[in-house]
Design a protein around this motif. Structure first.
Motif, mmCIF file in Angstrom:
data_model
loop_
_atom_site.group_PDB
_atom_site.id
_atom_site.type_symbol
_atom_site.label_atom_id
_atom_site.label_comp_id
_atom_site.label_asym_id
_atom_site.label_seq_id
_atom_site.Cartn_x
_atom_site.Cartn_y
_atom_site.Cartn_z
ATOM 1 N N MET A 45 59.707 32.232 99.436
ATOM 2 C CA MET A 45 60.263 33.544 99.749
ATOM 3 C C MET A 45 59.532 34.649 98.989
ATOM 4 O O MET A 45 59.707 34.789 97.767
ATOM 5 C CB MET A 45 61.756 33.592 99.411
ATOM 6 N N PRO A 46 58.720 35.461 99.667
ATOM 7 C CA PRO A 46 58.095 36.621 99.029
ATOM 8 C C PRO A 46 59.050 37.809 98.992
ATOM 9 O O PRO A 46 60.073 37.825 99.675
ATOM 10 C CB PRO A 46 56.894 36.901 99.942
ATOM 11 N N GLU A 47 58.706 38.803 98.189
ATOM 12 C CA GLU A 47 59.446 40.073 98.116
ATOM 13 C C GLU A 47 60.904 39.926 97.679
ATOM 14 O O GLU A 47 61.741 40.775 97.985
ATOM 15 C CB GLU A 47 59.382 40.814 99.457
ATOM 16 N N VAL A 48 61.211 38.866 96.954
ATOM 17 C CA VAL A 48 62.548 38.743 96.370
ATOM 18 C C VAL A 48 62.588 39.596 95.099
ATOM 19 O O VAL A 48 61.660 39.565 94.287
ATOM 20 C CB VAL A 48 62.874 37.276 96.032
ATOM 21 N N SER A 49 63.644 40.362 94.939
ATOM 22 C CA SER A 49 63.790 41.220 93.759
ATOM 23 C C SER A 49 64.342 40.406 92.594
ATOM 24 O O SER A 49 65.341 39.701 92.741
ATOM 25 C CB SER A 49 64.726 42.380 94.074
ATOM 26 N N ILE A 50 63.672 40.491 91.444
ATOM 27 C CA ILE A 50 64.119 39.798 90.233
ATOM 28 C C ILE A 50 64.301 40.838 89.137
ATOM 29 O O ILE A 50 63.388 41.618 88.853
ATOM 30 C CB ILE A 50 63.103 38.732 89.765
ATOM 31 N N LYS A 51 65.475 40.868 88.516
ATOM 32 C CA LYS A 51 65.755 41.843 87.469
ATOM 33 C C LYS A 51 66.303 41.153 86.231
ATOM 34 O O LYS A 51 67.145 40.263 86.324
ATOM 35 C CB LYS A 51 66.777 42.876 87.959
ATOM 36 N N ASN A 52 65.779 41.538 85.081
ATOM 37 C CA ASN A 52 66.278 41.048 83.803
ATOM 38 C C ASN A 52 67.338 42.028 83.307
ATOM 39 O O ASN A 52 67.024 43.165 82.937
ATOM 40 C CB ASN A 52 65.122 40.950 82.801
ATOM 41 N N LEU A 53 68.592 41.616 83.321
ATOM 42 C CA LEU A 53 69.686 42.508 82.953
ATOM 43 C C LEU A 53 69.655 42.890 81.476
ATOM 44 O O LEU A 53 70.163 43.941 81.089
ATOM 45 C CB LEU A 53 71.029 41.857 83.278
#
Length: 237
Positions: free
Chosen positions: A23-31
């Motif tokens: 899956m490309p373009e998945v958003s990943i955020k470090n809270l």
């Protein structure tokens, strides 16, 4: 001058749970750090992180999932469609305990089974009989059974990865060799042992394996090291 530790970067691969597609373009955020990134065309991502940080994964049409950073081994993250009736209650396999994985494997194994190993066969009214055990072709090739076997294989792979990751660690390798950074990553990809070896090897055997593998790695050409990168990318697809 600020020195960046290689373990400040958390790396992983995002896959679609049902199809196992990258899956490309998945958003990943470090809270914890407010850093964010997106997975590339190979589903891979790298983000600044520390132990116990919480990473959140999101993609339109898919359930938002999260992961607590416990180590820095390459992780596989599985996302599921909001309309997908999941067989597993928890999509992020990395979040499952070892006991839960064992329970799910046993359940999926039963759902994916269709016959014991027997000899001899016959066909009666469209139902195949093998050694006196009857089964329906639709049971073997049915969608539910196929999904159960696919998910069982996925969990089996995760179980094996955990067995390997628990002992074939960057800490062990750096304590025995001068490998660091990219060389360390390439070495771990090239000489990653099988789970069966890890289960049988004692600590001394594992140390000898690492040192013997390092002697081989030292003799690799730049082209051979580049090939490791290509093979590692291919194996994740």
């Amino acid at each position: 001058m600020i020195t960046v530790n290689a373990q400040d970067r958390f790396r992983g691969i995002v896959l679609e749970y049902k199809s196992n597609e990258l899956m490309p373009e998945v958003s990943i955020k470090n809270l914890n750090k407010s850093d964010s990134t997106r997975s590339d065309q190979s589903g891979e991502f790298s983000i600044r992180a520390s132990k116990d940080d919480i990473l959140v994964f999101s993609y339109p049409g898919y359930r938002v999932d999260s992961l607590v950073v416990t180590d820095f081994a390459l992780k596989r993250i599985y996302l599921t469609s909001v309309n997908d009736p999941r067989m597993l209650e928890v999509v992020n396999i990395n979040a499952l305990t070892n006991n839960r994985i064992a329970e799910e494997k046993e359940r999926l194994k039963k759902e994916g089974q269709f016959a014991n190993t027997v000899t001899g066969s016959s066909n009666v009214n469209g139902t195949q009989r093998m050694g006196g055990i009857g089964f329906s072709p639709s049971r073997i090739f049915g969608k539910g059974a196929r999904n159960a076997r696919r998910q069982y294989k996925m969990l089996e792979e995760e179980s094996n990865n955990r067995i390997i990751d628990a002992r074939f660690t960057a800490e062990l390798i750096t304590s025995l060799t001068p490998l660091r950074g990219e060389d360390l990553s390439l070495f771990m990809a090239k000489y990653r042992p099988k789970a069966s070896f890890i289960q049988e090897a004692n600590d001394e055997t594992l140390r000898l394996y690492v040192m013997d593998s390092y002697n081989k790695y030292k003799n690799l050409s730049p082209a051979a090291k580049e090939k490791i990168k290509l093979e590692d990318t291919t194996q994740t697809k």
